[in-house]
Design a protein around this motif. Structure first.
Motif, mmCIF file in Angstrom:
data_model
loop_
_atom_site.group_PDB
_atom_site.id
_atom_site.type_symbol
_atom_site.label_atom_id
_atom_site.label_comp_id
_atom_site.label_asym_id
_atom_site.label_seq_id
_atom_site.Cartn_x
_atom_site.Cartn_y
_atom_site.Cartn_z
ATOM 1 N N SER A 47 4.177 5.228 -9.298
ATOM 2 C CA SER A 47 3.472 4.929 -8.052
ATOM 3 C C SER A 47 3.161 6.164 -7.225
ATOM 4 O O SER A 47 2.207 6.163 -6.436
ATOM 5 C CB SER A 47 4.300 3.950 -7.205
ATOM 6 O OG SER A 47 5.575 4.493 -6.899
ATOM 7 N N LYS A 75 8.840 6.707 -9.548
ATOM 8 C CA LYS A 75 7.763 7.121 -8.642
ATOM 9 C C LYS A 75 7.089 8.411 -9.097
ATOM 10 O O LYS A 75 5.870 8.525 -9.097
ATOM 11 C CB LYS A 75 8.329 7.275 -7.235
ATOM 12 C CG LYS A 75 7.302 7.636 -6.171
ATOM 13 C CD LYS A 75 7.973 7.724 -4.800
ATOM 14 C CE LYS A 75 6.978 8.107 -3.721
ATOM 15 N NZ LYS A 75 7.640 8.186 -2.379
ATOM 16 N N GLU A 90 15.935 5.570 -5.238
ATOM 17 C CA GLU A 90 14.686 5.707 -4.489
ATOM 18 C C GLU A 90 13.471 5.698 -5.413
ATOM 19 O O GLU A 90 12.468 5.034 -5.119
ATOM 20 C CB GLU A 90 14.711 7.003 -3.683
ATOM 21 C CG GLU A 90 13.453 7.220 -2.844
ATOM 22 C CD GLU A 90 13.527 8.498 -2.019
ATOM 23 O OE1 GLU A 90 13.386 9.586 -2.598
ATOM 24 O OE2 GLU A 90 13.734 8.387 -0.795
ATOM 25 N N GLU A 91 13.560 6.410 -6.529
ATOM 26 C CA GLU A 91 12.446 6.486 -7.465
ATOM 27 C C GLU A 91 12.049 5.110 -7.996
ATOM 28 O O GLU A 91 10.860 4.797 -8.124
ATOM 29 C CB GLU A 91 12.813 7.406 -8.636
ATOM 30 C CG GLU A 91 12.804 8.876 -8.317
ATOM 31 C CD GLU A 91 11.417 9.492 -8.393
ATOM 32 O OE1 GLU A 91 10.504 8.845 -8.950
ATOM 33 O OE2 GLU A 91 11.245 10.608 -7.902
ATOM 34 N N ASP A 94 11.051 2.525 -4.834
ATOM 35 C CA ASP A 94 9.726 2.839 -4.296
ATOM 36 C C ASP A 94 8.636 2.394 -5.262
ATOM 37 O O ASP A 94 7.570 1.917 -4.852
ATOM 38 C CB ASP A 94 9.600 4.342 -4.026
ATOM 39 C CG ASP A 94 10.305 4.780 -2.750
ATOM 40 O OD1 ASP A 94 10.869 3.907 -2.062
ATOM 41 O OD2 ASP A 94 10.298 5.997 -2.455
ATOM 42 N N ASP A 95 8.893 2.577 -6.558
ATOM 43 C CA ASP A 95 7.951 2.118 -7.578
ATOM 44 C C ASP A 95 7.771 0.603 -7.493
ATOM 45 O O ASP A 95 6.638 0.101 -7.478
ATOM 46 C CB ASP A 95 8.486 2.508 -8.966
ATOM 47 C CG ASP A 95 7.440 3.157 -9.859
ATOM 48 O OD1 ASP A 95 6.486 3.752 -9.324
ATOM 49 O OD2 ASP A 95 7.586 3.083 -11.091
ATOM 50 N N LYS A 97 8.390 -1.466 -4.966
ATOM 51 C CA LYS A 97 7.757 -1.894 -3.712
ATOM 52 C C LYS A 97 6.253 -1.664 -3.732
ATOM 53 O O LYS A 97 5.468 -2.522 -3.312
ATOM 54 C CB LYS A 97 8.401 -1.161 -2.541
ATOM 55 C CG LYS A 97 9.839 -1.565 -2.254
ATOM 56 C CD LYS A 97 10.453 -0.690 -1.173
ATOM 57 C CE LYS A 97 11.910 -1.037 -0.929
ATOM 58 N NZ LYS A 97 12.534 -0.129 0.087
ATOM 59 N N LYS A 98 5.852 -0.498 -4.233
ATOM 60 C CA LYS A 98 4.423 -0.173 -4.254
ATOM 61 C C LYS A 98 3.661 -1.122 -5.160
ATOM 62 O O LYS A 98 2.629 -1.690 -4.771
ATOM 63 C CB LYS A 98 4.235 1.268 -4.733
ATOM 64 C CG LYS A 98 2.780 1.726 -4.736
ATOM 65 C CD LYS A 98 2.228 1.765 -3.315
ATOM 66 C CE LYS A 98 0.856 2.375 -3.267
ATOM 67 N NZ LYS A 98 0.327 2.407 -1.873
#
Length: 267
Positions: A47, A75, A90-91, A94-95, A97-98
């Motif tokens: 993402s 991400k 986080e990686e 975030d992927d 969620k996006k």
């Protein structure tokens, strides 16, 4: 007691799934080929890199991959076995969620960037809502994995693809379930100038009545739904608490156990 065995949807005993990473522009051509032959793929995207270095743009994703699965690939594509767990979390989150904001369904799959994973990574994934992790370790085999967090594919498309396809389509023993899992990167067909390879493969294996064409997550969901079935002690009936139908071979008779229903297996 009846002899009960799992079958794939409609009584099939073989499943084909495809898995491609990084989300480059060549995915557009690959998806078109899959669609032409009724084959489903899972596409693992980053993402944080959308629209960069010949990658698919955010506004194109929903339409391009319609009918296929979008899954995480982190991400920014780090070597996650060498990363702190905080960065890993986080990686992947975030992927998720996006892409969930784009495709509007729950993203639950993952392929390990650079083929990098370890026990810690595998242990963390379920807490991040990830239900499988694909490796880059080709087996040359057609078996269902015991551990979906260490899901080894049959082959990269560069490795004996057509020979393995011929073997796969000729597997006939219905007492077994077979899976062919092909992975790669679509841009490799440009680099190697061999788009004819994947076209020939899809022509060979596509449109066959004895093969279930599924995304990665559809296979995971089906196997989990089978494991959740509640059989009577004598296997004369079963309750399916899931939302999807499960197909069973009961004394050589095919029975569909619909989601949310109690089904008699012996009449």
């Amino acid at each position: 007691m009846p002899k009960v065995m799992l079958a794939f949807p409609k009584g099939r005993h073989k499943v084909l799934t495809m898995s491609y990473d990084d989300g480059k522009e060549a995915d557009k051509r690959l998806v078109n080929i899959f669609n032409q032959f009724g084959i489903k793929g899972t596409f693992h995207l980053n993402s944080g890199l959308l629209g960069i270095d010949d990658r698919i743009r955010e506004d194109e994703i929903k339409e391009i991959y319609k009918g296929h699965e979008i899954a995480t690939h982190t991400k920014t594509h780090p070597t996650i076995a060498r990363s702190p767990k905080e960065q890993l979390i986080e990686e992947i989150m975030d992927d998720r969620k996006k892409f969930e904001s784009i495709v509007e369904y729950t993203v639950r799959g993952h392929s390990y960037p650079n083929g990098s994973y370890n026990k810690l990574v595998k242990d963390i994934l379920p807490f991040l809502g990830i239900e499988y992790g694909r490796t880059v370790h080709s087996t040359g085999q057609f078996s269902i994995p015991n551990d979906f967090y260490e899901w080894n594919p049959t082959c990269h498309h560069k490795r004996n693809l057509l020979e393995l396809a011929e073997t796969f389509i000729n597997l006939y023993k219905k007492q077994y379930l077979y899976m062919m899992y092909v992975w790669g990167h679509s841009y490799e067909f440009d680099l190697d100038e061999n788009w004819g390879l994947i076209e020939e493969f899809c022509h060979l294996v596509g449109g066959r009545d004895d093969i279930w064409y599924a995304t990665n997550i559809e296979i995971v969901d089906y196997m989990k739904a089978f494991q959740s079935l509640r059989f009577s002690a004598n296997s004369h009936f079963v309750f399916n608490p899931s939302a999807i139908s499960i197909w069973l071979n009961v004394d050589e008779k095919l029975i569909e156990v619909k989601g949310g229903t109690r089904t008699d297996l012996v009449v």
